[in-house]
Write an enzyme that holds these catalytic residues in place. Structure first.
Site, mmCIF file in Angstrom:
data_model
loop_
_atom_site.group_PDB
_atom_site.id
_atom_site.type_symbol
_atom_site.label_atom_id
_atom_site.label_comp_id
_atom_site.label_asym_id
_atom_site.label_seq_id
_atom_site.Cartn_x
_atom_site.Cartn_y
_atom_site.Cartn_z
ATOM 1 N N PRO A 33 -4.326 -24.198 11.222
ATOM 2 C CA PRO A 33 -4.181 -22.931 11.966
ATOM 3 C C PRO A 33 -4.547 -23.142 13.435
ATOM 4 O O PRO A 33 -5.701 -23.336 13.784
ATOM 5 C CB PRO A 33 -5.166 -21.998 11.258
ATOM 6 C CG PRO A 33 -6.158 -22.902 10.607
ATOM 7 C CD PRO A 33 -5.439 -24.165 10.260
ATOM 8 N N ASP A 45 -8.029 -26.642 15.831
ATOM 9 C CA ASP A 45 -7.894 -26.285 14.419
ATOM 10 C C ASP A 45 -8.978 -25.265 14.091
ATOM 11 O O ASP A 45 -10.169 -25.580 14.108
ATOM 12 C CB ASP A 45 -8.047 -27.545 13.565
ATOM 13 C CG ASP A 45 -7.768 -27.297 12.084
ATOM 14 O OD1 ASP A 45 -7.795 -26.122 11.656
ATOM 15 O OD2 ASP A 45 -7.545 -28.288 11.351
ATOM 16 N N HIS A 46 -8.560 -24.046 13.759
ATOM 17 C CA HIS A 46 -9.524 -22.969 13.531
ATOM 18 C C HIS A 46 -10.301 -23.146 12.230
ATOM 19 O O HIS A 46 -11.280 -22.420 11.992
ATOM 20 C CB HIS A 46 -8.819 -21.602 13.534
ATOM 21 C CG HIS A 46 -9.640 -20.511 14.155
ATOM 22 N ND1 HIS A 46 -11.013 -20.502 14.151
ATOM 23 C CD2 HIS A 46 -9.279 -19.382 14.827
ATOM 24 C CE1 HIS A 46 -11.465 -19.429 14.754
ATOM 25 N NE2 HIS A 46 -10.425 -18.729 15.188
ATOM 26 N N ARG A 47 -9.893 -24.094 11.387
ATOM 27 C CA ARG A 47 -10.699 -24.384 10.193
ATOM 28 C C ARG A 47 -11.980 -25.112 10.578
ATOM 29 O O ARG A 47 -12.986 -25.057 9.859
ATOM 30 C CB ARG A 47 -9.907 -25.252 9.213
ATOM 31 C CG ARG A 47 -8.650 -24.621 8.652
ATOM 32 C CD ARG A 47 -7.873 -25.616 7.821
ATOM 33 N NE ARG A 47 -7.469 -26.789 8.621
ATOM 34 C CZ ARG A 47 -6.820 -27.842 8.119
ATOM 35 N NH1 ARG A 47 -6.523 -27.866 6.826
ATOM 36 N NH2 ARG A 47 -6.480 -28.846 8.892
#
Length: 475
Positions: free
Chosen positions: A270, A446-448
């Site tokens: 994401p 990466d929003h993770r």
């Protein structure tokens, strides 16, 4: 006489196939162990392939431009008294026939019980075994006790009219001198390099290919410059819709790998992108002072060098940006070393060679290494290992005059920074509008792995270091 068939080795990095870009040898040439026999293009780079055998080249089993799987025989090398007699190579035997054809023609098959050798970049290595002679398709099946002998080549009867050669006919003994990027350009345009008139020294260069493409695609070209074979290979073909013209470029090699990687990255991680416009006038002034420093006289200095230094320093305070996400184990893996990917536009497509330990290199060494990896990438000589292991990447879109862009993460990495063009723009300083050197930075993450607060802090750090390079003394 012992004949060895050299099979396409595994180039590493999980690659399963490669394209024969150019042969460096011809039938009848004598080779030694580790002599370079050809260049192959994988999905990541062009690799020079050495032979593990010594002797005389008796057959080129794969034509230039053909893509084959790992383990496919590509060249035959014979050693012994009869090694000087090259085998007949024809279009029918330029590539190995399928297993069912070998069974029909009586070609010998390797013993099923014999363990398959492990392919490596330098091949299987010399190994003594029974000679395997490839048969002509028209030859009758032979028994094991009576090995087939090559039939004498009979002269062909004179044809009443000259026959034009097929455009796909491989030339095993005729070599066209051209660098890999030029061969790539010709292949993308659908042009047979053997038809292109060479320039100085008998070498075909990019302008020669471009001029030839324009000539054969020009309506009303003279008959001698638009033969049947050239017409088939013409890069611009009628599309059938209102007489329009179009060029179709095969997506393979680096471009195919890049497309697949970007799609996988965009739909797996994401992405979040943040932007920051920065006054970098002080960095530009520092750069000018560095250029006047005699100790740095031999160092190629550019704004990218200061960006790289700023990124390395900012990653210390936001280590989450220098990480990867382990999907299988559901873990965030923080990297302790900064292996920085530098995106480079090359004739083969976008490559991201890696500068190892960028955070620990002194400025002159860092500048030299950045210049070297970009130069090697543009020459098409980057090896697969030099493209792997990056932990963070930078793409400098400003060299194209672009203000900014939304970068897509390199698969396996958590962050990437795009640097826009550095231009003189009106800027407010002490309540006055003055011209300043300004650029726009864009970071995707990466929003993770990275939250908005961490991503924002990292981008603000990079911006602050470029706005005031003296801050580096306090990091």
């Amino acid at each position: 006489m012992t004949t060895h068939e050299y099979r396409l080795p595994d180039p590493g990095e999980g690659l399963t196939e490669a394209e024969i870009v150019s042969w460096h040898v011809a039938v009848g040439d004598t080779v030694k162990v580790n002599d370079i026999v050809c260049e192959v293009e994988t999905a990541k780079s062009i690799v020079e392939l050495p032979t593990p055998y010594a002797g005389t080249v008796t057959a080129l089993l794969v034509a230039e431009g053909e893509t084959v799987a790992v383990g496919t025989p590509i060249i035959a090398v014979s050693e012994g008294a009869d090694a000087s007699a090259p085998a007949d190579v024809s279009p029918e035997t330029a590539a190995p026939p399928p297993a069912e054809e070998r069974a029909e023609t009586g070609a010998e098959l390797p013993d099923a019980a014999e363990p398959a050798p492990v392919a490596t970049l330098v091949g299987y290595g010399p190994r003594e075994r029974q000679s395997v002679r490839r048969r002509r398709r028209s030859a009758p099946a032979a028994t094991q006790s009576e090995p087939a002998q090559p039939e004498p080549v009979q002269p062909e009867p004179v044809q009443p009219e000259p026959v034009q050669p097929e455009p796909t006919q491989p030339a095993a003994t005729v070599r066209t001198l051209a660098k890999p990027p030029v061969r790539k350009l010709a292949k993308d345009l659908g042009i047979d390099l053997r038809q292109v008139p060479p320039g100085d020294g008998g070498v075909v260069r990019r302008p020669d290919v471009e001029a030839y493409a324009r000539r054969i695609s020009t309506p009303g070209a003279a008959p001698e410059t638009a033969s049947a074979a050239e017409t088939v290979a013409a890069p611009a073909a009628a599309s059938g819709t209102g007489g329009g013209r179009e060029t179709r470029v095969p997506v393979k090699g680096v471009r195919k790998a890049t497309a697949e990687a970007m799609v996988a990255s965009a739909f797996t991680a994401p992405h979040v992108t943040e932007w920051l416009t920065v006054d970098v006038s002080r960095s530009m002034e520092l750069l000018e002072r560095m250029r006047d420093d005699r100790a740095l006289a031999d160092v190629k200095l550019s704004p990218l060098l200061l960006v790289v230094r700023a990124v390395c320093l900012a990653l210390r305070r936001t280590p989450e940006m220098n990480a990867t996400f382990d999907e299988e184990r559901q873990e965030i893996v923080l990297k302790h070393d900064v292996h920085l990917g530098i995106a480079a536009a090359t004739p083969r497509g976008l490559l991201v060679p890696v500068v190892r330990d960028a955070d620990r290199r002194p400025m002159p060494e860092l500048a030299a290494e950045i210049g070297e990896v970009v130069r090697v990438a543009r020459e098409g000589k980057t090896q697969p290992a030099d493209l792997a292991g990056g932990t963070f990447s930078i793409t400098n879109v400003g060299v194209f005059g672009v203000d900014a862009g939304t970068p897509i993460l390199v698969p396996g990495q958590t962050g990437i920074l795009a640097v826009g063009a550095i231009n003189r723009r009106p800027w407010v300083v002490d309540e006055e509008v003055v011209p300043r050197w300004v650029t726009t930075l864009a970071v995707s993450f990466d929003h993770r792995v990275v939250d908005g607060e961490q991503g924002s802090r990292f981008l603000a750090d990079v911006g602050a270091l470029l706005e005031d390079p003296a801050r580096a003394l306090t990091v």
